[in-house]
Design a protein around this motif. Structure first.
Motif, PDB file in Angstrom:
ATOM      1  N   GLU A   1       0.822  -1.209   0.000  1.00 55.08           N
ATOM      2  CA  GLU A   1       0.000   0.000   0.000  1.00 55.08           C
ATOM      3  C   GLU A   1       0.853   1.254   0.000  1.00 55.08           C
ATOM      4  O   GLU A   1       0.491   2.272  -0.587  1.00 55.08           O
ATOM      5  N   ASP A   2       1.995   1.182   0.660  1.00 51.81           N
ATOM      6  CA  ASP A   2       2.911   2.323   0.698  1.00 51.81           C
ATOM      7  C   ASP A   2       4.309   1.836   0.334  1.00 51.81           C
ATOM      8  O   ASP A   2       5.164   1.628   1.210  1.00 51.81           O
ATOM      9  N   PRO A   3       4.585   1.635  -0.974  1.00 50.10           N
ATOM     10  CA  PRO A   3       5.878   1.078  -1.375  1.00 50.10           C
ATOM     11  C   PRO A   3       7.059   1.979  -1.037  1.00 50.10           C
ATOM     12  O   PRO A   3       8.205   1.519  -1.018  1.00 50.10           O
ATOM     13  N   ALA A   4       6.806   3.269  -0.764  1.00 47.37           N
ATOM     14  CA  ALA A   4       7.891   4.181  -0.419  1.00 47.37           C
ATOM     15  C   ALA A   4       8.196   4.163   1.073  1.00 47.37           C
ATOM     16  O   ALA A   4       9.178   4.757   1.523  1.00 47.37           O
ATOM     17  N   GLY A   5       7.354   3.499   1.865  1.00 46.83           N
ATOM     18  CA  GLY A   5       7.551   3.464   3.311  1.00 46.83           C
ATOM     19  C   GLY A   5       8.680   2.529   3.697  1.00 46.83           C
ATOM     20  O   GLY A   5       9.249   1.809   2.866  1.00 46.83           O
ATOM     21  N   PRO A   6       9.019   2.493   4.970  1.00 39.28           N
ATOM     22  CA  PRO A   6      10.098   1.612   5.441  1.00 39.28           C
ATOM     23  C   PRO A   6       9.706   0.142   5.310  1.00 39.28           C
ATOM     24  O   PRO A   6       8.691  -0.286   5.871  1.00 39.28           O
ATOM     25  N   LEU A   7      10.504  -0.630   4.563  1.00 32.45           N
ATOM     26  CA  LEU A   7      10.168  -2.031   4.313  1.00 32.45           C
ATOM     27  C   LEU A   7      10.212  -2.854   5.588  1.00 32.45           C
ATOM     28  O   LEU A   7       9.423  -3.786   5.768  1.00 32.45           O
ATOM     29  N   GLU A   8      11.125  -2.532   6.479  1.00 29.79           N
ATOM     30  CA  GLU A   8      11.268  -3.300   7.708  1.00 29.79           C
ATOM     31  C   GLU A   8       9.960  -3.330   8.496  1.00 29.79           C
ATOM     32  O   GLU A   8       9.625  -4.330   9.147  1.00 29.79           O
ATOM     33  N   ALA A   9       9.193  -2.240   8.430  1.00 33.94           N
ATOM     34  CA  ALA A   9       7.950  -2.163   9.192  1.00 33.94           C
ATOM     35  C   ALA A   9       6.916  -3.173   8.717  1.00 33.94           C
ATOM     36  O   ALA A   9       5.998  -3.544   9.470  1.00 33.94           O
ATOM     37  N   CYS A  10       7.028  -3.632   7.457  1.00 31.00           N
ATOM     38  CA  CYS A  10       6.056  -4.594   6.920  1.00 31.00           C
ATOM     39  C   CYS A  10       6.070  -5.907   7.689  1.00 31.00           C
ATOM     40  O   CYS A  10       5.053  -6.608   7.739  1.00 31.00           O
ATOM     41  N   PHE A  11       7.215  -6.239   8.282  1.00 33.53           N
ATOM     42  CA  PHE A  11       7.339  -7.519   8.980  1.00 33.53           C
ATOM     43  C   PHE A  11       6.778  -7.480  10.401  1.00 33.53           C
ATOM     44  O   PHE A  11       6.805  -8.488  11.100  1.00 33.53           O
ATOM     45  N   ASP A  12       6.288  -6.327  10.815  1.00 25.21           N
ATOM     46  CA  ASP A  12       5.741  -6.202  12.152  1.00 25.21           C
ATOM     47  C   ASP A  12       4.274  -5.780  12.147  1.00 25.21           C
ATOM     48  O   ASP A  12       3.722  -5.421  13.180  1.00 25.21           O
ATOM     49  N   GLN A  13       3.639  -5.836  10.976  1.00 29.85           N
ATOM     50  CA  GLN A  13       2.237  -5.483  10.871  1.00 29.85           C
ATOM     51  C   GLN A  13       1.356  -6.665  11.278  1.00 29.85           C
ATOM     52  O   GLN A  13       1.723  -7.826  11.078  1.00 29.85           O
ATOM     53  N   PRO A  14       0.182  -6.415  11.856  1.00 25.92           N
ATOM     54  CA  PRO A  14      -0.736  -7.526  12.153  1.00 25.92           C
ATOM     55  C   PRO A  14      -1.212  -8.202  10.869  1.00 25.92           C
ATOM     56  O   PRO A  14      -1.299  -7.562   9.813  1.00 25.92           O
ATOM     57  N   VAL A  15      -1.517  -9.482  10.975  1.00 30.13           N
ATOM     58  CA  VAL A  15      -1.984 -10.240   9.810  1.00 30.13           C
ATOM     59  C   VAL A  15      -3.474  -9.989   9.629  1.00 30.13           C
ATOM     60  O   VAL A  15      -4.268 -10.236  10.547  1.00 30.13           O
ATOM     61  N   PRO A  16      -3.904  -9.484   8.459  1.00 26.47           N
ATOM     62  CA  PRO A  16      -5.336  -9.227   8.252  1.00 26.47           C
ATOM     63  C   PRO A  16      -6.119 -10.530   8.116  1.00 26.47           C
ATOM     64  O   PRO A  16      -5.584 -11.554   7.704  1.00 26.47           O
ATOM     65  N   ASP A  17      -7.401 -10.472   8.463  1.00 19.97           N
ATOM     66  CA  ASP A  17      -8.269 -11.654   8.383  1.00 19.97           C
ATOM     67  C   ASP A  17      -9.252 -11.591   7.217  1.00 19.97           C
ATOM     68  O   ASP A  17     -10.014 -12.530   7.002  1.00 19.97           O
ATOM     69  N   ARG A  18      -9.237 -10.503   6.460  1.00 19.70           N
ATOM     70  CA  ARG A  18     -10.294 -10.305   5.459  1.00 19.70           C
ATOM     71  C   ARG A  18     -10.265 -11.331   4.335  1.00 19.70           C
ATOM     72  O   ARG A  18     -11.257 -11.481   3.612  1.00 19.70           O
TER      73      ARG A  18
END
Length: 351
Positions: A45-62
């Motif tokens: 969703e935000d490819p310019a954001g810090p990639l490292e943060a992607c590994f600490d996001q909650p897993v969506p259930d949708r």
């Protein structure tokens, strides 16, 4: 470990893939890994954001529950911003480079057909499952049958048909019925029809034009539907599929209660040994690795008739491989960790 769980993509099986990916990501989180669940086609969703943060996001259930209808791929294309022709969405490759491993939860075209695996091999990115050659061979039902039939693995008679609307009348008149019409390279029984009459065959061939007009016309074999997973080169206990109505099509596969699944399959030990050995023979003949699931019809005499093999079988709430693993005391988390461990062995030297 930092693990990208790659799901979705531009495939008729994207909804199944997203469900598999959600289940896998939750399991990896419970195991203490740092999973990042990503849709191959839509990317970050935000490819310019810090990639490292992607590994600490909650897993969506949708995406956990599989939609009963296969997706409209034209609508999927229209929903992605921009006009890039790439199958990789924004930031996907960059994130995969940051990971210790990519867990492939992809199913069908551009995911199970070897193209993603080949790209990752060239880039030195470790991933789960079989390599690009075995994946490509197994995705093609015609090539798979050509390779395994000489090895003593019985498979229904078949012929490949590459056709247009002008060929449908000829194919209808020259193909014996009953028969099964299958897209050459597809999964989850999408586009599969059983034709008991010439009229049904004609209709199935017309429908097949939507899948590229490339199909396998296969002899219809009656018997019990038995499937066998192979994990780390060994067959797991077989599972019998008993649909409540019709055959084991897309809806019956992914809607809870639409089919009864019995594992271990209630078959004699000699049948179990034969179907397990046939699955391992196919797995080895195609040069597969880590895990796969082979589909058979077992006739009244106990002979297994091989239909196809899947190199990235489903990991959804109703999928078969987790049920077969559970039959030998392996829970879902342990299955995922085993796939990770075996895949790292298979990818040694990839970086």
């Amino acid at each position: 470990m930092k693990i990208v769980v790659l799901a979705g993509g531009l495939s008729p099986e994207r909804n199944v893939s997203l469900s598999s990916g959600t289940m896998i990501a939750h399991a990896l989180k419970r195991l203490g890994h740092r999973p990042a669940l990503v849709d191959l086609y839509f990317g970050l969703e935000d490819p310019a954001g810090p990639l490292e943060a992607c590994f600490d996001q909650p897993v969506p259930d949708r995406w956990k529950q599989v939609d009963p209808q296969a997706p409209d791929l034209e609508a999927v294309k229209a929903a992605r911003p921009g006009e890039s022709p790439s199958q990789f969405g924004p930031g996907v490759l960059e994130l995969c480079r940051q990971a210790d491993l990519v867990f492939l939860a992809l199913h069908g075209a551009c995911g199970e057909d070897g193209r993603v695996q080949a790209a990752f091999d060239l880039m030195g990115i470790p991933y789960t499952g079989s390599g690009y050659v075995g994946s490509a061979l197994a995705m093609d039902k015609d090539l798979t049958k050509r390779l395994v039939a000489p090895l003593g693995v019985k498979t229904p008679q078949w012929k490949r048909a590459d056709y247009t609307d002008r060929d449908i009348d000829r194919l209808t008149s020259t193909t014996p019925v009953p028969c099964v019409v299958k897209p050459v390279a597809s999964g989850s029984s999408i586009g599969v029809s059983i034709a008991h009459t010439k009229k049904e065959l004609h209709a199935a061939l017309v429908e097949g034009l939507a899948y590229g007009g490339q199909c396998v016309l296969e002899q219809y074999v009656t018997g019990r539907e038995i499937q066998v997973a192979v994990l780390a080169g060994k067959a797991l206990p077989s599972i019998e599929i008993i649909p409540s109505d019709g055959f084991y099509d897309y809806e019956n596969k992914y809607q809870p209660g639409a089919a009864r699944e019995v594992c271990p399959a209630p078959i004699p030990p000699a049948w179990e040994q034969a179907v397990g050995q046939a699955a391992v023979t196919v797995y080895q003949a195609l040069g597969l690795a880590v895990y796969a699931r082979a589909d058979f019809i077992v006739d009244q005499g106990g002979t297994p008739w091989f239909l196809e093999i899947n190199t990235l079988p489903g990991m959804t709430p109703t999928s078969l491989v987790p049920q077969e693993a559970a039959a030998v005391g392996m829970d879902y988390e342990t299955l995922c960790q085993t796939i990770i461990d075996e895949s790292l062995k298979a990818r040694q030297g990839s970086r």
